[in-house]
Design a protein around this motif. Structure first.
Motif, short mmCIF file in Angstrom:
data_model
loop_
_atom_site.label_atom_id
_atom_site.label_comp_id
_atom_site.label_asym_id
_atom_site.label_seq_id
_atom_site.Cartn_x
_atom_site.Cartn_y
_atom_site.Cartn_z
N SER A 1 0.94 -1.24 -0.06
CA SER A 1 -0.05 0.13 -0.02
C SER A 1 0.93 1.19 0.06
N ALA A 2 2.06 1.11 0.60
CA ALA A 2 2.89 2.49 0.54
C ALA A 2 3.35 2.91 -0.87
N CYS A 3 3.21 1.77 -1.65
CA CYS A 3 3.67 2.24 -3.15
C CYS A 3 2.85 3.52 -3.43
N LEU A 4 1.53 3.59 -2.91
CA LEU A 4 0.86 4.45 -3.37
C LEU A 4 0.36 5.60 -2.57
N ASN A 5 1.55 5.92 -1.76
CA ASN A 5 1.59 7.02 -0.84
C ASN A 5 1.29 8.26 -1.47
N ASP A 6 2.03 8.64 -2.61
CA ASP A 6 1.71 9.74 -3.56
C ASP A 6 0.53 10.09 -3.99
N VAL A 7 -0.17 9.11 -4.38
CA VAL A 7 -1.72 9.07 -4.88
C VAL A 7 -2.56 9.64 -3.68
N ALA A 8 -2.22 8.91 -2.46
CA ALA A 8 -3.04 9.04 -1.38
C ALA A 8 -2.78 10.64 -0.83
N GLN A 9 -1.68 10.96 -1.04
CA GLN A 9 -1.54 12.29 -0.48
C GLN A 9 -2.23 13.45 -1.53
N PHE A 10 -2.08 13.04 -2.62
CA PHE A 10 -2.65 14.30 -3.43
C PHE A 10 -4.32 14.18 -3.25
N LEU A 11 -5.05 12.78 -3.01
CA LEU A 11 -6.22 12.73 -2.91
C LEU A 11 -6.73 13.44 -1.62
N VAL A 12 -5.96 13.33 -0.37
CA VAL A 12 -6.14 13.98 0.72
C VAL A 12 -6.10 15.33 0.71
N GLU A 13 -5.06 15.80 0.00
CA GLU A 13 -4.85 17.22 -0.19
C GLU A 13 -6.20 17.88 -0.94
N ALA A 14 -6.59 17.05 -1.84
CA ALA A 14 -7.73 17.48 -2.76
C ALA A 14 -9.24 17.28 -2.11
N GLY A 15 -9.33 16.93 -0.78
CA GLY A 15 -10.60 16.72 0.10
C GLY A 15 -10.98 15.47 0.00
N PHE A 16 -10.32 14.48 -0.28
CA PHE A 16 -10.91 13.05 -0.31
C PHE A 16 -10.31 12.29 0.77
N ASP A 17 -11.18 11.30 1.61
CA ASP A 17 -10.85 10.58 2.69
C ASP A 17 -10.11 9.21 1.64
N VAL A 18 -8.99 8.63 2.32
CA VAL A 18 -8.52 7.57 1.35
C VAL A 18 -8.09 6.31 2.39
N LEU A 19 -8.48 5.16 1.74
CA LEU A 19 -7.94 3.98 2.48
C LEU A 19 -7.02 3.25 1.84
N ALA A 20 -5.69 2.99 1.95
CA ALA A 20 -4.89 2.04 1.13
C ALA A 20 -4.59 0.67 2.07
N PHE A 21 -4.59 -0.33 1.33
CA PHE A 21 -4.42 -1.54 2.06
C PHE A 21 -3.50 -2.63 1.28
#
Length: 260
Positions: free
Chosen positions: A94-114
């Protein structure tokens, strides 16, 4: 009349011989193809480098009791624009998508990576190994993550983003869960389209009966591929999923990404 009878008999004998040869090849080669299907795997080595983006650890439990490791990020928005499940590629985490998660969170989305089972910090499940081919267990992992995110962010609409095999799993999950309102699939692949070229090369070049396979119509290759997939799934105690067939039933908006 006797000429017509002889021609009919010749055609019948030729057809029977061809069908018998096909059946012999199926019985003889299906087990070998099943072993080739699981042992000669075109694995891609994922890039495990990732940016640091700490979140809240959470556990996700699948329908068969397997525990998946997840990370949840809640956006600072008073009302989130939505929520997204992130599905990594085979061999990744899941950590491989941390950059995607950060982008989405900063854009106002709640995010769950697993982490898919047998990846990262998730449990392995029973008799399960890493394969690029999609199974029902991988789809169950995505569905469990979607259910967990709906509990963590109950008021937000749920979308799914997946990469490679995670993309195929995302599409298949969307086909059977109406709570998924949108899906973005980066590099999905159907199992038979990926496997057929390898099996054709194996049958035509590595077989003592290659001259027979060269004369077989293309649909017979698909028949043998399906037989090998079913046998391999039986040996491994799992069921492989044809993403192409599942995609036809998707009704949600989707974005497919191919290429670099």
């Amino acid at each position: 009349m006797w000429i017509l009878q002889n021609v009919t008999l010749t055609i019948a004998v030729a057809a029977a011989t061809w069908c018998f040869a096909t059946l012999v090849c199926l019985v003889w080669y299906a087990p070998k193809l099943a072993s080739y299907f699981t042992q000669h795997i075109p694995m891609l080595i994922p890039d495990l480098r990732h940016c640091e983006f700490p979140g809240d650890a959470c556990g996700i439990f699948c329908s068969d009791g397997t525990r998946l490791s997840g990370t949840f990020w809640r956006s600072d928005a008073a009302v989130p624009r939505g929520s997204v499940v992130l599905c990594h590629e085979v061999g990744g985490e899941s950590a491989c998508l941390n950059d995607v998660a950060q982008f989405l969170v900063e854009a106002g989305f709640d995010v769950l990576a697993f982490d898919f089972r047998n990846h990262g910090e998730s449990g392995p499940g029973a008799e399960y190994s890493k394969l690029p081919w999609l199974t029902t267990r991988d789809v169950d992992d995505v569905l469990a993550a979607v259910g967990q995110l709906r509990e963590l962010s109950p008021d937000a609409l749920v979308g799914v983003y997946g990469v490679s095999r995670g993309a195929s799993a995302s599409l298949c999950a969307a086909s059977c869960d109406p709570h998924i309102r949108a899906v973005v699939a980066d590099g999905p692949f159907p199992i038979y389209d990926m496997m057929l070229p390898h099996l054709r090369r194996r049958l035509r070049l590595g077989s003592t009966l290659g001259w027979i396979w060269e004369r077989m119509p293309d649909f017979w290759d698909l028949l043998y591929c399906r037989a090998a997939v079913r046998l391999a799934g039986h040996r491994m105690g799992c069921r492989f999923v044809d993403a192409r067939a599942r995609v036809r039933s998707i009704r949600q908006p989707g974005l497919l990404i191919r290429g670099e």
